[in-house]
Design a protein around this motif. Structure first.
Motif, PDB file in Angstrom:
ATOM      1  N   LEU A  93      26.586  79.537  68.292  1.00 28.55           N
ATOM      2  CA  LEU A  93      26.342  79.890  66.901  1.00 28.55           C
ATOM      3  C   LEU A  93      25.283  80.983  66.786  1.00 28.55           C
ATOM      4  CD1 LEU A  93      26.835  79.213  63.869  1.00 28.55           C
ATOM      5  CD2 LEU A  93      24.971  77.545  64.069  1.00 28.55           C
ATOM      6  N   ALA A  94      24.327  80.989  67.714  1.00 35.15           N
ATOM      7  CA  ALA A  94      23.248  81.967  67.678  1.00 35.15           C
ATOM      8  C   ALA A  94      23.679  83.326  68.216  1.00 35.15           C
ATOM      9  CB  ALA A  94      22.050  81.451  68.470  1.00 35.15           C
ATOM     10  N   ARG A 151      23.175  79.603  58.949  1.00 36.36           N
ATOM     11  CA  ARG A 151      23.256  79.269  60.373  1.00 36.36           C
ATOM     12  C   ARG A 151      22.238  78.204  60.749  1.00 36.36           C
ATOM     13  NH1 ARG A 151      26.395  82.808  63.637  1.00 36.36           N
ATOM     14  NH2 ARG A 151      27.289  84.472  62.378  1.00 36.36           N
ATOM     15  N   ILE A 152      21.051  78.280  60.177  1.00 39.15           N
ATOM     16  CA  ILE A 152      20.032  77.268  60.452  1.00 39.15           C
ATOM     17  C   ILE A 152      20.507  75.909  59.941  1.00 39.15           C
ATOM     18  CG2 ILE A 152      17.710  76.485  59.847  1.00 39.15           C
ATOM     19  CD1 ILE A 152      16.842  79.429  59.913  1.00 39.15           C
ATOM     20  N   LYS A 155      22.962  70.471  61.279  1.00 42.22           N
ATOM     21  CA  LYS A 155      23.982  69.467  60.971  1.00 42.22           C
ATOM     22  C   LYS A 155      25.264  69.618  61.771  1.00 42.22           C
ATOM     23  CE  LYS A 155      22.342  68.909  56.207  1.00 42.22           C
ATOM     24  NZ  LYS A 155      22.717  68.946  54.779  1.00 42.22           N
ATOM     25  N   ALA A 156      25.383  70.728  62.524  1.00 39.72           N
ATOM     26  CA  ALA A 156      26.595  70.991  63.319  1.00 39.72           C
ATOM     27  C   ALA A 156      27.838  70.955  62.441  1.00 39.72           C
ATOM     28  CB  ALA A 156      26.729  69.989  64.467  1.00 39.72           C
ATOM     29  N   GLY A 157      27.753  71.633  61.294  1.00 38.72           N
ATOM     30  CA  GLY A 157      28.880  71.653  60.374  1.00 38.72           C
ATOM     31  C   GLY A 157      29.898  72.716  60.736  1.00 38.72           C
ATOM     32  N   PRO A 188      14.255  74.448  71.962  1.00 36.38           N
ATOM     33  CA  PRO A 188      15.400  75.327  71.659  1.00 36.38           C
ATOM     34  C   PRO A 188      15.584  75.617  70.183  1.00 36.38           C
ATOM     35  CG  PRO A 188      16.132  73.160  72.394  1.00 36.38           C
ATOM     36  CD  PRO A 188      14.675  73.243  72.688  1.00 36.38           C
ATOM     37  N   SER A 189      15.223  74.675  69.331  1.00 36.69           N
ATOM     38  CA  SER A 189      15.364  74.903  67.899  1.00 36.69           C
ATOM     39  C   SER A 189      14.516  76.093  67.440  1.00 36.69           C
ATOM     40  CB  SER A 189      14.951  73.641  67.144  1.00 36.69           C
ATOM     41  OG  SER A 189      14.768  73.885  65.786  1.00 36.69           O
TER      42      SER A 189
END
Length: 334
Positions: A112-113, A138-139, A144-146, A309-310
């Motif tokens: 995603l990043a 994106r954050i 939430k991994a949506g 990592p966040s």
């Protein structure tokens, strides 16, 4: 000469010959347990401070590993409490499954990043056209991994959001197999203990094979990310890049890959150890537990204790996707 032989013979006779074939090192076990406890505290702090609840498996796994190693010196090898032995063994051997799960969940977030097109299925209601996700979106998705589970990325030959689900479930299945094996060992019946040994070997082998496949998937993504970074960032100031990648991107990709390599080292050790059985050389010498199990896993976890990592993900999102812009590097004047 005969006196020396007598001493060696006496030492051999006094050595533990039961399920635990050595006296556990207090210093070594307390050191490893303390390191895991420290990493657990740090990662719990990161999780709750940044509300990264998707990552809870990492501090919980570290805490369980800490308990396992701290309990080990309490085991008397000459009069082993089978229940205590099984409990500490399960904490030491099985709880690192949480570390694998953390890396599985991180994979999709890494994609995603680095993939600006990932998430482009987000459709603007007015224009009815796909719009790239903003940094804020994106954050939110990272937390939430949506998003659609089947959405593909050019960096992954398996849809990234499916990777976490598939591999975490493989982790759960092998975890259950190892729990069942520990239950059979706890009965103390020789025939059931032997079955438990074989089940443990099966569970650890399947877990190792699953993670090796995941690492191949990660290798594929890493190569493509570096290749695209070198192509897209050509002409930018070299001090702002590492291997053609922006520094936070490189840290994230390298951290995940390095963590995976050390997990594989530990998995190979465990497969060989269990294949040798309780009479094997590896299980009879505690030094290998520290060097080939504890040390690699502490490195694999310590990477994330040093650079959460966040934080890297949010840095990438904000620099790459604020206003749909690219990472604001400065072109070289040459």
């Amino acid at each position: 000469m005969s006196a020396t032989k007598t001493i060696l013979a006496a030492a051999a006779e006094s050595s533990p010959t039961g399920i635990l074939k050595y006296v556990p090192s207090q210093g070594g076990n307390y050191f490893v347990g303390g390191a895991y406890a420290l990493f657990s505290a740090l990662t719990f702090f990161y999780v709750f401070r940044r509300k990264d609840f998707w990552a809870l498996c990492l501090p919980i796994g570290c805490l369980c590993s800490a308990v396992g190693f701290i309990v080990r010196p309490s085991i008397d090898p000459y009069n082993v409490s089978l229940g205590l032995y099984i409990i500490q063994s399960m904490f030491v051997v099985i709880s690192p499954a949480a570390f694998l799960a953390f890396n599985y969940l991180l994979y999709g977030r890494m994609i995603l990043a680095v993939d600006k097109d990932f998430g482009s299925s987000n459709v603007d209601a007015q224009s009815l056209e796909s719009q790239p996700l903003t940094a804020t979106q994106r954050i939110t998705m990272m937390k939430k991994a949506g998003g659609p589970k089947t959405e593909k990325s050019r960096f992954s030959f398996i849809p990234p959001r499916i990777v976490g689900t598939v591999f975490v479930w493989s982790d759960v299945i092998t975890f259950v197999v190892q729990i069942a094996a520990g239950g059979l060992q706890a009965t103390g019946a020789l025939n059931l203990v032997d079955v438990g040994d074989k089940m443990f070997l099966t569970g650890v082998s399947l877990q190792g094979a699953s993670y090796i496949f995941f690492t191949l998937l990660l290798t594929y993504a890493t190569v493509l990310i570096i290749r695209e970074g070198a192509r897209n960032n050509a002409g930018y100031i070299k001090s702002d890049l590492i291997m053609g990648l922006e520094k936070p991107v490189f840290a994230l990709v390298a951290g995940l890959y390095l963590s995976s390599i050390f997990i594989i080292i530990r998995s190979i050790y465990r497969i060989i150890e269990f294949s040798q059985g309780y009479g094997g050389y590896l299980v009879s010498h505690e030094i290998y537990l520290f060097v080939l199990d504890a040390a690699p896993l502490l490195v694999a976890v310590g990477i994330w204790a040093v650079m959460w990592p966040s934080s890297l993900l949010e840095s990438i999102f904000e620099k790459r996707y604020s206003g749909y812009g690219h990472y604001p590097l400065t072109k070289s004047s040459s």
